[in-house]
Enzyme design. Structure first.
Site, mmCIF file in Angstrom:
data_model
loop_
_atom_site.group_PDB
_atom_site.id
_atom_site.type_symbol
_atom_site.label_atom_id
_atom_site.label_comp_id
_atom_site.label_asym_id
_atom_site.label_seq_id
_atom_site.Cartn_x
_atom_site.Cartn_y
_atom_site.Cartn_z
ATOM 1 N N GLY A 181 -5.116 -0.316 5.880
ATOM 2 C CA GLY A 181 -4.292 -1.392 5.316
ATOM 3 C C GLY A 181 -4.882 -2.754 5.654
ATOM 4 N N ASP A 182 -5.472 -2.860 6.834
ATOM 5 C CA ASP A 182 -6.085 -4.134 7.245
ATOM 6 C C ASP A 182 -7.329 -4.414 6.394
ATOM 7 O OD1 ASP A 182 -4.129 -3.886 9.223
ATOM 8 O OD2 ASP A 182 -5.524 -2.930 10.606
ATOM 9 N N GLY A 189 -0.204 4.380 0.353
ATOM 10 C CA GLY A 189 -1.001 5.480 0.890
ATOM 11 C C GLY A 189 -1.869 6.096 -0.190
ATOM 12 N N ALA A 190 -1.834 7.447 -0.252
ATOM 13 C CA ALA A 190 -2.680 8.168 -1.215
ATOM 14 C C ALA A 190 -2.288 7.862 -2.661
ATOM 15 C CB ALA A 190 -2.566 9.660 -0.953
ATOM 16 N N GLY A 241 -1.836 4.867 -4.024
ATOM 17 C CA GLY A 241 -2.446 3.656 -4.573
ATOM 18 C C GLY A 241 -1.842 2.387 -3.987
ATOM 19 N N SER A 243 0.863 -1.187 0.000
ATOM 20 C CA SER A 243 0.000 0.000 0.000
ATOM 21 C C SER A 243 0.895 1.231 0.000
ATOM 22 C CB SER A 243 -0.953 -0.019 1.192
ATOM 23 O OG SER A 243 -0.293 -0.409 2.357
HETATM 24 O O1 LIG Z 1 1.415 -2.152 17.043
HETATM 25 P P1 LIG Z 1 0.980 -2.836 15.762
HETATM 26 O O2 LIG Z 1 0.631 -4.274 15.996
HETATM 27 O O3 LIG Z 1 1.947 -2.637 14.637
HETATM 28 O O4 LIG Z 1 -0.336 -2.094 15.271
HETATM 29 C C1 LIG Z 1 -1.491 -2.073 16.073
HETATM 30 C C2 LIG Z 1 -2.519 -1.151 15.450
HETATM 31 O O5 LIG Z 1 -2.043 0.194 15.335
HETATM 32 O O6 LIG Z 1 -2.800 -1.625 14.129
HETATM 33 C C3 LIG Z 1 -4.180 -1.484 13.837
HETATM 34 C C4 LIG Z 1 -4.344 -0.637 12.608
HETATM 35 O O7 LIG Z 1 -3.728 -1.219 11.500
HETATM 36 C C5 LIG Z 1 -4.841 -0.928 15.072
HETATM 37 O O8 LIG Z 1 -6.062 -1.566 15.299
HETATM 38 C C6 LIG Z 1 -3.857 -1.180 16.187
HETATM 39 O O9 LIG Z 1 -3.950 -0.231 17.228
#
Ligand SMILES: O=P(O)(O)OC[C@@]1(O)O[C@H](CO)[C@@H](O)[C@@H]1O
Length: 314
Positions: A251-252, A222-223, A225, A220
């Protein structure tokens, strides 16, 4: 079924404030709490897309109990592994101009037995999983090779693995040939050890990760693409976005869209882009439902604009 593994999940608290001022007592105008951690968010988005998902995650203390309750309220099946330490709380501070400041806690330290119990929770479900998405930072107590071990065990059981992590745990896992890795531009730059200024440089970096073992790279930017680089070539996807409200979890949502659409090829990239674009237009880490998606705003192409300068260089 899409199985997610979040070794360091979180309760995500978001406070809305008029302006962030260091050293002051600030009053929030609104606040919310979401179940969080990258794999948990993937499960939320997969469930919102109407597909079956199970979230494997260590849970501890009152925060862990609340996280389990929030997942239950959303109808998400959680395979919680009880741990002695308390699940972390991550804080987001959102300002009206869209600026978001995030404070992530380190989370509980897991014992060797607890870390093994998480792997065991995956092992007992591996056969019914079409994909296993392993996501987020590792909590204290887990060696950087923990994801590599998970990829190796899951591959031996015949599962396909998507991995969203960074730094040494990503580098170590590449050797086990994860089916897809999902870095953002910064993580991609870190993995290859040089800055990325153009789309072409990001493509080169993604190819390098393939050379190190990743079968496909969904990056990813970001903006700018998203990129998919796999054994058939490279593809680039963008989407029109009216206004960005929060990019937490975008991203998730993209990874969930990619896996829910089969997890390979340009059609899955288009789904990833549609989910990411919808997620940034929603508050906090809210995950898009099918009604939030606008596939007509998405363009994918194998004609990559290699010279395009990244708006957010990494
Ligand atoms: O500390 P990590 O595991 O890298 O990221 C955790 C986190 O920032 O990732 C998610 C957003 O992608 C949030 O739900 C969560 O707070």
């Amino acid at each position: 079924m899409i199985l997610t593994v979040t070794p360091n999940p979180s309760l995500d608290r978001t406070y809305e404030i008029p302006a962030l001022e260091r050293g002051a007592v600030l009053r929030a105008t609104a606040d919310r709490v979401d179940p969080g951690g990258k794999g948990v968010n993937v499960s939320r988005a997969v469930a919102a897309a109407g597909q079956r998902t199970v979230a494997v995650l260590p849970l501890g203390g009152p925060e862990g109990a609340l996280l389990a309750r929030l997942l239950e309220e959303l109808g998400i099946e959680a395979a919680g592994v009880p741990v002695a330490g308390s699940t972390r709380v991550n804080i987001s501070v959102a300002e009206p101009d869209g600026t978001l400041t995030k404070l992530n806690a380190s989370g509980p330290e897991l014992s060797d037995a607890e870390a093994e119990a998480v792997l065991e929770a995956v092992r007992t479900r591996v056969e019914s999983a079409d994909w296993i998405a392993c996501c987020g930072s590792l909590p204290r107590g887990l060696a950087p090779e923990w994801y590599a071990e998970l990829v190796a065990r899951a591959h031996r059981a015949g599962a396909r693995i998507a991995l969203d992590t960074s730094g040494p745990s990503l580098t170590a896992a590449l050797r086990e040939r994860p089916d897809v890795v999902k870095p953002n531009a910064e993580e991609l730059a870190q993995a290859v050890g040089r800055p990325l200024a153009t789309v072409g440089e990001a493509v080169k970096a993604a190819e390098e990760l393939r050379g190190l073992g990743a079968r496909a790279v969904l990056a990813s930017l970001g903006a700018d693409g998203q990129l998919l680089v796999d054994e058939t070539g490279a593809y680039f996807g963008t989407a029109r976005v009216a206004a960005v409200r929060s990019n937490v979890g975008a991203g998730d949502a993209s990874l969930a869209g990619f896996l829910a659409a089969g997890g390979s090829g340009p059609a899955a990239l288009a789904s990833a882009v549609a989910h990411g674009a919808a997620a940034v237009q929603l508050p906090g880490s809210a995950m898009p439902t099918p009604a939030d998606l606008d596939p007509s705003a998405v363009v994918t192409t194998s004609d990559i604009p290699l010279d395009r300068v990244l708006k957010e260089p990494a």
